[in-house]
Design a protein around this motif. Structure first.
Motif, PDB file in Angstrom:
ATOM      1  N   GLY A   8       0.783  -1.262  -0.093  1.00 29.30           N
ATOM      2  CA  GLY A   8       0.011   0.114   0.170  1.00 29.30           C
ATOM      3  C   GLY A   8       0.813   1.385   0.035  1.00 29.30           C
ATOM      4  N   HIS A  22      -8.519   0.847   5.748  1.00 29.95           N
ATOM      5  CA  HIS A  22      -8.848   0.313   7.015  1.00 29.95           C
ATOM      6  C   HIS A  22     -10.757   0.266   6.770  1.00 29.95           C
ATOM      7  N   ASP A  28      -7.868   6.297   0.346  1.00 35.69           N
ATOM      8  CA  ASP A  28      -7.310   5.384   0.895  1.00 35.69           C
ATOM      9  C   ASP A  28      -8.250   4.569   1.781  1.00 35.69           C
ATOM     10  N   LYS A  44      -4.243  -5.832   5.325  1.00 33.39           N
ATOM     11  CA  LYS A  44      -5.125  -5.686   6.588  1.00 33.39           C
ATOM     12  C   LYS A  44      -6.340  -6.733   6.612  1.00 33.39           C
ATOM     13  N   THR A  77      -4.976  -1.715   0.537  1.00 29.25           N
ATOM     14  CA  THR A  77      -3.911  -2.744   0.878  1.00 29.25           C
ATOM     15  C   THR A  77      -4.384  -3.922   0.816  1.00 29.25           C
TER      16      THR A  77
HETATM   17  C1  LIG Z   1      -1.293   0.493   6.348  1.00 30.50           C
HETATM   18  C2  LIG Z   1      -1.642   1.705   5.613  1.00 30.50           C
HETATM   19  C3  LIG Z   1      -1.178   1.870   4.354  1.00 30.50           C
HETATM   20  C4  LIG Z   1       0.120   1.061   3.848  1.00 30.50           C
HETATM   21  O1  LIG Z   1      -0.138  -0.021   3.495  1.00 30.50           O
HETATM   22  P1  LIG Z   1       0.887  -1.211   3.432  1.00 30.50           P
HETATM   23  O2  LIG Z   1       0.217  -2.205   2.504  1.00 30.50           O
HETATM   24  O3  LIG Z   1       0.937  -1.900   4.715  1.00 30.50           O
HETATM   25  O4  LIG Z   1       2.173  -0.566   2.982  1.00 30.50           O
HETATM   26  C5  LIG Z   1      -1.562   2.842   3.583  1.00 30.50           C
HETATM   27  N1  LIG Z   1      -2.515   3.966   3.765  1.00 30.50           N
HETATM   28  C6  LIG Z   1      -2.895   3.633   5.268  1.00 30.50           C
HETATM   29  C7  LIG Z   1      -4.222   4.445   5.484  1.00 30.50           C
HETATM   30  C8  LIG Z   1      -2.573   2.514   6.068  1.00 30.50           C
HETATM   31  O5  LIG Z   1      -3.257   2.406   7.179  1.00 30.50           O
END
Ligand SMILES: *Cc1c(COP(=O)(O)O)cnc(C)c1O
Length: 390
Positions: A114, A215, A212, A235, A232
């Motif tokens: 992500g 979550h 984004d 998560k 991502t």
């Molecule tokens: C965790 C996260 C990312 C990054 O994702 P990864 O796949 O862990 O690199 C990007 N944006 C937000 C809001 C996140 O919480």
């Protein structure tokens, strides 16, 4: 004066570490082994973890593990090259088609993470003479992408549409293109962006929006879709990797222009297989996807906090030292709840960040609520007695 027997790099590192230590801001790695059922082993003890973003408990799901094992056995450990060279495995193609369908978009592009997705998307779309407006609580990698782009970067007050309108009024005119950055669910506060209104405002000013959804996916599904939806695989999907969903043309442009896509190795096939299996489970088991939010609401009700809007529940402490102490006390009681300190969150807002998962039981959530309440009573007296000191 500097000590000539200590090399300057060592002196620099030691000095910085001492500063961080004094401010309770030094970070340390702790060996942790995660297991099914939201368990985490540390220092030989099994803790109930409320610090994992594996919201649906899929990282340890036997079906996800089997899919990854099968891909690993068939295709090996690594992609072997950039996706534009030899690293574009058919599993990635299948995963992208599934992600695009899930998001109601024409196309998707999978990145190595992500973070890499956000580092690549913004600079591929805007540059010098353009404008980026970012919510003040945007994740570090959204800021990183904005900075790398060379565009003028302006922050708007968190979820404040009046402030966003004021800034668009002031800055939009002299920018050729404008991009708004926000999050569906904010990672450290657990609240949600007012997306329908924000998207309407963006359209009014011909600004593009990148949301984004790190979550949100699999936890809060409903709502408006932005032209650019990233997220991502690490998560709720329990695997590793990042993605963006958009129109075919936008995805094709990113594929050619996003440097964090072009110049890096493709995702390992096993990670793609795990994410694909997890996405299928997420869609097939809506009762699982409903659980983290329901448990978060159970927790906020028991703690007397505003009702949770996502699977993330912050418990504000204020100072970094207090947050670390509270986290340590909960660990003694068998709960893993990490303290979040600046610069991850603004100064003075250090906190516990509690993440709920479909793998938690109601009894575990209730026990955590009880422990937090008891510890907060103790902490408060500690803090107030220090406040009284001259
Ligand atoms: C965790 C996260 C990312 C990054 O994702 P990864 O796949 O862990 O690199 C990007 N944006 C937000 C809001 C996140 O919480």
């Amino acid at each position: 004066m500097s000590d000539p027997t200590v090399p300057s790099l060592e002196a620099f590192a030691q000095g910085k570490l001492a500063e961080l230590e004094a401010a309770s801001l030094r970070r340390r790695l702790r060996l942790t082994v995660r297991a099914a059922g939201a368990a985490a082993e540390r220092d030989g003890r099994s803790l109930v973890s409320f610090s994992c973003n594996d919201y649906l408990g899929l990282a340890n799901d036997p079906r996800v593990i089997a899919a990854a094992q099968d891909a690993l056995a068939r295709y090996g450990a690594g992609a072997g090259g950039s996706r534009l060279v030899t690293g574009n495995h058919p599993l990635l193609d299948a995963l992208e088609a599934r992600l695009a369908r899930h998001k109601g978009k024409e196309a998707a592009l999978v990145f190595g993470s992500g973070y890499l997705a956000n580092l690549g998307i913004t600079p591929a779309l805007v540059g010098p003479r353009d404008l980026v407006l970012a919510d003040a609580l945007s994740h570090s990698c959204l800021w990183a992408g904005a900075r790398v782009s060379g565009a003028e970067v302006v922050r708007f007050r968190h979820n404040d549409l009046a402030d966003l309108r004021r800034l668009l009024d002031r800055h939009r005119g002299r920018a050729k293109r404008a991009l708004i950055l926000t999050e569906r669910v904010f990672s450290m506060d657990g609240d949600r962006a007012p997306l329908p209104e924000l998207l309407a405002l963006a359209e009014e000013f011909d600004a593009w929006t990148l949301v984004d959804d790190a979550h949100g996916l699999g936890v809060v599904e409903a709502g408006a879709r932005a032209p650019l939806e990233m997220g991502t695989l690490s998560k709720s999907l329990g695997s590793y990797g990042g993605y963006v969903c958009a129109s075919r043309a936008v995805v094709d442009l990113l594929m050619s222009r996003a440097r964090s896509f072009v110049y890096t190795t493709g995702l390992p096939p096993a990670s793609a297989a795990a994410a694909l299996a997890a996405l299928e489970i997420l869609e097939a088991e809506p009762e699982r996807a409903a659980r983290p939010l329901a448990l978060a609401r159970r927790l906020t009700a028991r703690l007397g906090l505003p009702e949770a809007e996502s699977a993330v529940v912050p418990v504000l402490v204020g100072d970094a030292e207090g947050a670390l102490a509270l986290s340590g006390a909960l660990e003694e009681r068998g709960f893993l709840v990490v303290a979040i300190r600046p610069p991850t969150v603004p100064a003075g807002t250090a906190r516990l960040r509690i993440a709920l998962s479909a793998a938690h039981t109601e009894a575990q959530v209730d026990a955590l609520a009880e422990a937090v309440r008891e510890e907060l009573r103790g902490q408060r007296s500690v803090r107030s007695s220090r406040d009284l000191a001259p």
